[in-house]
Motif scaffolding. Structure first.
Motif, mmCIF file in Angstrom:
data_model
loop_
_atom_site.group_PDB
_atom_site.id
_atom_site.type_symbol
_atom_site.label_atom_id
_atom_site.label_comp_id
_atom_site.label_asym_id
_atom_site.label_seq_id
_atom_site.Cartn_x
_atom_site.Cartn_y
_atom_site.Cartn_z
ATOM 1 N N LEU A 29 -3.249 1.274 6.788
ATOM 2 C CA LEU A 29 -2.833 1.784 5.451
ATOM 3 C C LEU A 29 -1.188 1.847 5.598
ATOM 4 O O LEU A 29 -0.854 1.831 4.325
ATOM 5 C CB LEU A 29 -3.262 3.215 5.292
ATOM 6 C CG LEU A 29 -4.717 3.536 4.947
ATOM 7 C CD1 LEU A 29 -5.096 4.808 4.888
ATOM 8 C CD2 LEU A 29 -5.004 2.693 3.881
ATOM 9 N N ASP A 30 -0.732 1.519 6.621
ATOM 10 C CA ASP A 30 1.011 1.374 6.637
ATOM 11 C C ASP A 30 1.310 -0.030 6.843
ATOM 12 O O ASP A 30 0.675 -0.565 7.176
ATOM 13 C CB ASP A 30 1.525 2.270 7.638
ATOM 14 C CG ASP A 30 0.972 3.874 7.883
ATOM 15 O OD1 ASP A 30 1.055 4.432 6.676
ATOM 16 O OD2 ASP A 30 0.607 4.475 8.998
ATOM 17 N N GLU A 64 -6.713 3.675 10.853
ATOM 18 C CA GLU A 64 -6.066 4.562 9.774
ATOM 19 C C GLU A 64 -4.546 3.673 9.743
ATOM 20 O O GLU A 64 -3.861 3.872 8.627
ATOM 21 C CB GLU A 64 -6.016 6.001 9.948
ATOM 22 C CG GLU A 64 -5.078 6.877 9.130
ATOM 23 C CD GLU A 64 -5.052 8.152 9.579
ATOM 24 O OE1 GLU A 64 -4.465 8.741 8.787
ATOM 25 O OE2 GLU A 64 -5.406 8.632 10.526
ATOM 26 N N ARG A 120 -9.936 6.307 9.382
ATOM 27 C CA ARG A 120 -9.439 7.315 10.411
ATOM 28 C C ARG A 120 -10.710 7.499 11.613
ATOM 29 O O ARG A 120 -10.559 7.359 12.736
ATOM 30 C CB ARG A 120 -9.218 8.900 10.014
ATOM 31 C CG ARG A 120 -8.629 9.687 11.036
ATOM 32 C CD ARG A 120 -8.330 11.033 10.429
ATOM 33 N NE ARG A 120 -7.902 11.242 9.153
ATOM 34 C CZ ARG A 120 -8.669 11.957 8.338
ATOM 35 N NH1 ARG A 120 -9.990 12.613 8.742
ATOM 36 N NH2 ARG A 120 -8.296 12.020 7.251
ATOM 37 N N ASN A 149 0.748 -1.164 0.047
ATOM 38 C CA ASN A 149 0.075 0.112 -0.027
ATOM 39 C C ASN A 149 0.778 1.249 0.011
ATOM 40 O O ASN A 149 1.778 1.276 0.568
ATOM 41 C CB ASN A 149 -0.886 -0.031 1.251
ATOM 42 C CG ASN A 149 -1.963 1.260 1.066
ATOM 43 O OD1 ASN A 149 -2.647 1.174 0.146
ATOM 44 N ND2 ASN A 149 -1.945 2.147 1.965
ATOM 45 N N ASP A 150 0.125 2.346 -0.480
ATOM 46 C CA ASP A 150 1.105 3.584 -0.788
ATOM 47 C C ASP A 150 -0.319 4.571 -0.513
ATOM 48 O O ASP A 150 -0.990 4.702 -1.039
ATOM 49 C CB ASP A 150 1.349 3.935 -1.913
ATOM 50 C CG ASP A 150 2.445 5.040 -2.255
ATOM 51 O OD1 ASP A 150 1.937 6.314 -1.377
ATOM 52 O OD2 ASP A 150 3.146 5.421 -3.146
ATOM 53 N N ARG A 151 -0.067 5.326 0.618
ATOM 54 C CA ARG A 151 -1.250 6.332 0.935
ATOM 55 C C ARG A 151 -1.325 7.248 -0.108
ATOM 56 O O ARG A 151 -2.380 8.040 -0.143
ATOM 57 C CB ARG A 151 -0.807 7.147 2.094
ATOM 58 C CG ARG A 151 -1.038 6.318 3.400
ATOM 59 C CD ARG A 151 -0.692 7.046 4.822
ATOM 60 N NE ARG A 151 -0.914 6.405 6.130
ATOM 61 C CZ ARG A 151 -1.616 6.744 6.874
ATOM 62 N NH1 ARG A 151 -2.690 7.620 6.572
ATOM 63 N NH2 ARG A 151 -1.872 5.935 7.878
ATOM 64 N N GLU A 180 -9.121 6.356 3.622
ATOM 65 C CA GLU A 180 -8.428 6.782 4.696
ATOM 66 C C GLU A 180 -9.390 7.775 5.753
ATOM 67 O O GLU A 180 -9.104 7.464 6.839
ATOM 68 C CB GLU A 180 -7.122 7.756 4.326
ATOM 69 C CG GLU A 180 -6.379 8.378 5.306
ATOM 70 C CD GLU A 180 -6.915 9.566 5.939
ATOM 71 O OE1 GLU A 180 -6.648 9.933 7.114
ATOM 72 O OE2 GLU A 180 -7.566 10.391 5.421
ATOM 73 N N SER A 201 -6.292 4.574 -1.107
ATOM 74 C CA SER A 201 -6.035 4.909 0.200
ATOM 75 C C SER A 201 -6.575 6.233 0.479
ATOM 76 O O SER A 201 -7.025 6.551 1.478
ATOM 77 C CB SER A 201 -4.360 4.930 0.255
ATOM 78 O OG SER A 201 -3.945 3.622 0.228
ATOM 79 N N THR A 202 -6.432 7.185 -0.583
ATOM 80 C CA THR A 202 -6.957 8.513 -0.317
ATOM 81 C C THR A 202 -8.580 8.406 -0.262
ATOM 82 O O THR A 202 -9.073 9.218 0.401
ATOM 83 C CB THR A 202 -6.636 9.494 -1.366
ATOM 84 O OG1 THR A 202 -7.343 9.105 -2.577
ATOM 85 C CG2 THR A 202 -5.220 9.661 -1.678
#
Length: 189
Positions: A103-104, A100, A95, A80-82, A91, A87-88
């Motif tokens: 996502l990492d 949240e 959150r 994953n890449d925010r 998110e 992801s956008t």
């Protein structure tokens, strides 16, 4: 990495193998269209998206292939890449549920589809466990239509839990759930 998933009468044996989906994109999109009920126009919208995904760093794909080489299922994903679109979108929902951080350090299952004639044979399970077994990340995330379905049941049996529900993607008519699981995935039923 080939694993035999045959054994159902009247259907050919199937193995899960690494594949370059860009070389077999037409086949993969046909399986997705049949499994997901997509129109020709919807398939054509997805074509450049899938090509872009498969070009991302760390993207990997596997296919379920019959003994004659016919593609009857596939999965692909990536770290994953925010900054990625998916992801956008998810998110703010994550959150709101305090999730949240999923996502990492996560491997995203971007697409997983099995031809309807081959569903119920363990192909989805074989595809998703094989691709996540090769992930360097400690967890996996995905999104699925937010209804009780065989797909959601499969994900739960593998250890995925709901992180956010009623997630709305632009142009998607139905809400989705975002689910996450620690890796390796559970092998329970």
């Amino acid at each position: 990495m080939a694993s035999d998933l045959g054994g159902v009468p009247h259907l050919p044996a199937v193995t899960v193998e690494p594949v370059d989906l860009t070389d077999r994109l037409d086949e993969a999109l046909m399986v997705q269209a049949l499994a997901f009920g997509l129109t020709h126009a919807e398939v054509e919208v997805r074509r450049p998206i899938v090509r872009r995904h498969l070009g991302q760093a760390g993207a990997r794909s596997l296919a379920a292939l019959t003994d004659t080489g016919r593609l009857v299922g596939f999965v692909y994903g990536m770290p994953n890449d925010r900054a990625h679109w998916w992801s956008t979108v998810v998110e703010p929902y994550l959150r709101a549920t305090g999730s949240e951080t999923w996502l990492d350090d996560a491997f995203v299952i971007t697409e997983l589809h099995v031809h309807p004639r081959f569903q119920g044979r363990g192909l989805g399970r074989g595809l998703i466990t094989a691709i996540t077994d090769g992930a360097a990340e400690p967890r996996s995330i995905l999104s699925a239509i937010d209804i009780e379905s065989p797909a959601r049941g499969l994900y739960r049996s593998l250890g995925y839990q709901d992180l956010a529900r009623r997630v709305h993607f632009p142009s998607a008519p139905r809400p989705y759930a975002v689910m996450g699981a620690p890796l390796p995935l559970s092998r329970g039923n």
